[in-house]
Design a protein around this motif. Structure first.
Motif, PDB file in Angstrom:
ATOM      1  N   THR A 191     -61.329  47.520 -69.591  1.00 26.46           N
ATOM      2  CA  THR A 191     -62.030  46.900 -70.933  1.00 26.46           C
ATOM      3  C   THR A 191     -61.421  45.435 -70.965  1.00 26.46           C
ATOM      4  O   THR A 191     -62.343  44.392 -71.262  1.00 26.46           O
ATOM      5  CB  THR A 191     -61.704  47.414 -71.849  1.00 26.46           C
ATOM      6  OG1 THR A 191     -62.041  48.992 -72.118  1.00 26.46           O
ATOM      7  CG2 THR A 191     -62.399  47.145 -73.311  1.00 26.46           C
ATOM      8  N   ALA A 205     -74.101  40.738 -71.116  1.00 26.38           N
ATOM      9  CA  ALA A 205     -73.747  41.578 -71.834  1.00 26.38           C
ATOM     10  C   ALA A 205     -74.168  43.195 -71.425  1.00 26.38           C
ATOM     11  O   ALA A 205     -73.567  44.388 -71.708  1.00 26.38           O
ATOM     12  CB  ALA A 205     -74.313  41.413 -73.372  1.00 26.38           C
ATOM     13  N   ASP A 206     -75.270  43.266 -70.890  1.00 28.17           N
ATOM     14  CA  ASP A 206     -75.777  44.514 -70.380  1.00 28.17           C
ATOM     15  C   ASP A 206     -74.978  45.125 -69.350  1.00 28.17           C
ATOM     16  O   ASP A 206     -74.509  46.231 -69.106  1.00 28.17           O
ATOM     17  CB  ASP A 206     -77.311  44.483 -69.657  1.00 28.17           C
ATOM     18  CG  ASP A 206     -78.363  44.239 -70.936  1.00 28.17           C
ATOM     19  OD1 ASP A 206     -78.041  44.511 -71.876  1.00 28.17           O
ATOM     20  OD2 ASP A 206     -79.321  43.863 -70.580  1.00 28.17           O
ATOM     21  N   GLU A 209     -71.674  46.451 -70.811  1.00 24.68           N
ATOM     22  CA  GLU A 209     -72.119  47.676 -71.414  1.00 24.68           C
ATOM     23  C   GLU A 209     -72.128  49.039 -70.433  1.00 24.68           C
ATOM     24  O   GLU A 209     -71.409  49.819 -70.392  1.00 24.68           O
ATOM     25  CB  GLU A 209     -73.477  47.621 -72.111  1.00 24.68           C
ATOM     26  CG  GLU A 209     -73.781  48.755 -73.068  1.00 24.68           C
ATOM     27  CD  GLU A 209     -72.824  49.161 -74.064  1.00 24.68           C
ATOM     28  OE1 GLU A 209     -72.693  50.485 -74.560  1.00 24.68           O
ATOM     29  OE2 GLU A 209     -72.153  48.178 -74.475  1.00 24.68           O
ATOM     30  N   ARG A 212     -69.113  50.909 -68.252  1.00 22.62           N
ATOM     31  CA  ARG A 212     -68.343  52.055 -68.885  1.00 22.62           C
ATOM     32  C   ARG A 212     -68.777  53.537 -68.328  1.00 22.62           C
ATOM     33  O   ARG A 212     -68.235  54.431 -68.265  1.00 22.62           O
ATOM     34  CB  ARG A 212     -68.400  52.048 -70.457  1.00 22.62           C
ATOM     35  CG  ARG A 212     -67.792  51.014 -71.244  1.00 22.62           C
ATOM     36  CD  ARG A 212     -67.999  51.363 -72.583  1.00 22.62           C
ATOM     37  NE  ARG A 212     -69.052  51.113 -73.148  1.00 22.62           N
ATOM     38  CZ  ARG A 212     -69.647  51.411 -74.485  1.00 22.62           C
ATOM     39  NH1 ARG A 212     -68.690  51.349 -75.220  1.00 22.62           N
ATOM     40  NH2 ARG A 212     -70.890  51.149 -74.578  1.00 22.62           N
TER      41      ARG A 212
END
Length: 481
Positions: A191, A205-206, A209, A212
Motif C-alpha cells: 500500500t 487512481a483506477d 484501486e 489490491r
C-alpha cells in the motif's frame, strides 16, 4: 549388562504361520507411456505465454543473454529473457528493436529487471523503456523487497475484462529463493508504494484501486543453488515449501488464478529436468548451460574455459552489485583467481574502515596484483562513473569510499571476461553453476563437446526431449527393479 528376557505365557503367544512355498510373482513392467517434450509442464503456462515448451532461458547480465540468444529461443517455441543488467538504456533500446524485428510473428520474449539497491534510478530508467516499448513480460531477479519501479511496471495498464476480472498488461515472472521474498511477490503491491506512485502521478487512481486484487507476480521461478546471485537453496526443499506457501496465500487472498511455480538452478541434464517436472514444476529456467553456446554474448576465451569444467569447478564470491550487504554469487573458479581475490577484498572490507588502515604489504598487493592501478587511479575512475551522491557520501565516509574502490574490481573483472582480455584472464569473473559441469559430462565424446557446435535452442530442446523419454521409461519401471 544384557537385561533378562521376561517369558511370555504360552496362552498369550501369537502364532506365527509356517513359511509357505508359494512364490509371489515378480511385478511386470507397465507399458511405457509415450511422453513428449511438449507435454511437460503447465498447459496454462504454455498457453498464456504462447509457448510450445515450458522452458525459459534466464536473462544473464551485461547482455550475455544476447538478443541473438533470445531470438533463437523464441523461434524454437520457448521464452528467452534479454540480459539487461549493467547495460546502458541506449543499448537496451537497440536490443529491444532488434527483438521486435526478428520476432515479429508473435513469438515470445521478455526482458530482465534486476534489483539495483544502490541505483534505483537504473530500475526506473529500464521500466520507462519497457513501458514505452510495451514489453509484456519481465523476469524480476535479485529482489529482496518490492521497489517503486517494479510496482509501477506491474500496475501500469491494469484493467477489468468483460467478466470483471483484473487483467495486467505486464506479466512478472519473479525469481525467488527465500520464503519472505516469495511472500512479497505472492501478495498485492504494498500500500505504501501504491500510494506513493499515485501521489506522484505515475499510476492512475483506477490502477491503484485494482492493485489490491492481484499478486505482484504472475509466476514464481524457484531458484536453487545457481550461477550468479544465490542463496544456495536446495530444489528438493524449495518446491514443497513454496507450494504450501503459495496455496496458503492463494486461499487467504481468494485469488482467481493460481500463481505457477517453476524451477531453476542446477538444470543441465535430462535427469535434472525430469526430476523438476516430477516434483511438480510448471516450467523450467536454464542458465549456466546457455552462456557456453554460440549465441551467448561473452568472449570465446570464457567459452573455452567453460566447456571443460566439471561439477566441482565453481565456487562462491561476494556479489559486486550488493557488496556491502554480503550477498553471494556462484562463479567459475577453475583457471582463474577471481573468487579468491574477491573473497579477500570482502574480508578486508569487514575488518577495516578505510583504505588508509590497510597495512603496507596488503595495500601494495591490491594495487600491483589485483587492480594493476593505484587506489587513486581507481578512485578517479569511480568518480567518473558513479552518481554525484555516491561520491559525496564517499568523501564523508572513508569506509564507503573503500567499498567503491573494491567494487571497481568486480566490474573490472566482468569487463575482462566479456572482452576476452588475455592479460586479465586470471581475473575473469564468470558467473556459473555446476549445471554446466553436468552438461559437459553428458555431452562428453559427442559433437557437442565443442561449444562451437552448441546452439542454445538445440541444447535446451535436447534436454527436454530426453527428459520426456526418461520420464516415460522410469515411470514404466516403477516397482519392477
Amino acid at each position: 549388562r544384557t537385561p533378562a528376557r521376561i517369558p511370555v505365557p504360552a496362552a498369550e503367544r501369537i502364532p506365527v504361520p509356517a513359511p509357505t512355498a508359494e512364490r509371489i510373482p515378480a511385478p511386470q513392467p507397465a507399458a511405457a507411456r509415450t511422453i513428449l517434450a511438449t507435454d511437460l509442464g503447465s498447459a496454462s503456462f504454455k498457453r498464456e505465454y504462447g509457448l510450445r515448451y515450458a522452458c525459459l532461458t534466464g536473462g544473464m547480465y551485461r547482455g550475455i543473454a544476447s538478443p541473438e540468444l533470445v531470438v533463437a529461443v523464441g523461434k524454437a517455441g520457448m521464452l528467452g529473457f534479454l540480459g539487461t543488467a549493467g547495460q546502458r538504456p541506449e543499448r537496451v533500446d537497440d536490443d529491444i528493436r532488434f527483438l521486435k524485428r526478428h520476432l515479429s510473428g508473435g513469438e515470445a520474449y521478455g526482458l530482465n529487471l534486476v534489483h539495483d539497491p544502490g541505483h534505483p534510478e537504473r530500475e526506473d530508467a529500464l521500466v520507462d523503456l519497457y513501458l514505452r516499448h510495451e514489453i509484456r513480460t519481465v523476469e524480476a531477479s535479485a529482489f529482496i523487497a518490492m521497489t517503486p519501479a517494479l510496482i509501477r511496471y506491474r500496475l501500469t495498464g491494469l484493467r477489468r475484462d468483460a467478466a470483471g476480472h483484473v487483467v495486467p498488461r505486464g506479466r512478472v515472472i519473479a525469481k525467488v529463493s527465500r520464503p519472505e521474498v516469495a511472500r512479497a511477490f505472492l501478495s498485492p503491491a504494498p500500500t505504501r508504494i501504491v500510494e506513493q506512485l499515485l501521489a506522484q502521478g505515475r499510476i492512475t487512481a483506477d490502477e491503484a484501486e485494482l492493485a489490491r486484487e492481484l499478486p505482484v507476480a504472475d509466476d514464481l521461478c524457484l531458484e536453487a543453488d545457481s550461477g550468479g546471485h544465490t542463496d544456495q537453496g536446495v530444489a528438493l526443499a524449495l518446491m514443497p515449501a513454496m507450494r504450501r506457501l503459495r496455496d496458503d496465500i492463494t486461499a487467504q487472498r481468494g485469488y482467481r488464478q493460481r500463481v505457477r511455480l517453476g524451477a531453476a538452478g542446477g538444470i543441465g541434464t535430462p535427469d535434472a529436468a525430469a526430476a523438476c517436472f516430477l516434483m511438480g514444476a510448471d516450467f523450467l529456467t536454464t542458465g549456466s548451460i546457455n552462456q557456453c553456446t554460440v549465441e551467448a554474448g561473452t568472449s570465446e576465451q570464457v567459452k573455452d574455459l567453460l566447456q571443460d569444467i566439471n561439477i566441482q569447478d565453481t565456487g562462491y564470491a561476494p556479489a559486486g552489485d550488493m557488496f556491502e550487504y554480503g550477498a553471494r554469487v556462484q562463479v567459475l573458479k577453475r583457471g582463474v583467481l577471481f573468487p579468491a581475490r574477491a573473497n579477500k577484498l570482502y574480508e578486508l572490507y569487514k575488518r577495516h574502515d578505510a583504505l588508509e588502515q590497510l597495512d603496507a604489504t596488503t595495500a601494495e598487493q591490491l594495487q600491483s596484483r589485483y587492480f594493476k592501478k593505484s587506489f587513486a587511479e581507481v578512485y578517479a575512475e569511480v568518480r567518473a562513473h558513479h552518481p554525484q551522491r555516491e561520491i559525496d557520501k564517499a568523501e564523508k565516509d572513508p569506509k564507503h569510499k573503500m567499498a567503491l574502490v573494491f567494487k571497481w574490481y568486480f566490474a573490472h573483472a566482468t569487463r575482462q571476461a566479456l572482452s576476452g582480455s588475455d592479460e586479465g584472464r586470471v581475473d575473469f569473473q564468470v558467473q556459473c553453476g555446476p549445471a554446466l559441469g553436468a552438461f559437459n559430462q553428458w555431452v562428453k565424446g559427442t559433437a557437442l563437446e565443442d561449444w562451437r557446435r552448441r546452439h542454445v535452442a538445440d541444447i535446451n530442446q535436447r534436454i527436454l526431449d530426453e527428459a520426456a523419454a526418461l520420464m516415460g521409461r522410469r515411470l514404466a519401471a516403477v516397482g519392477t527393479e
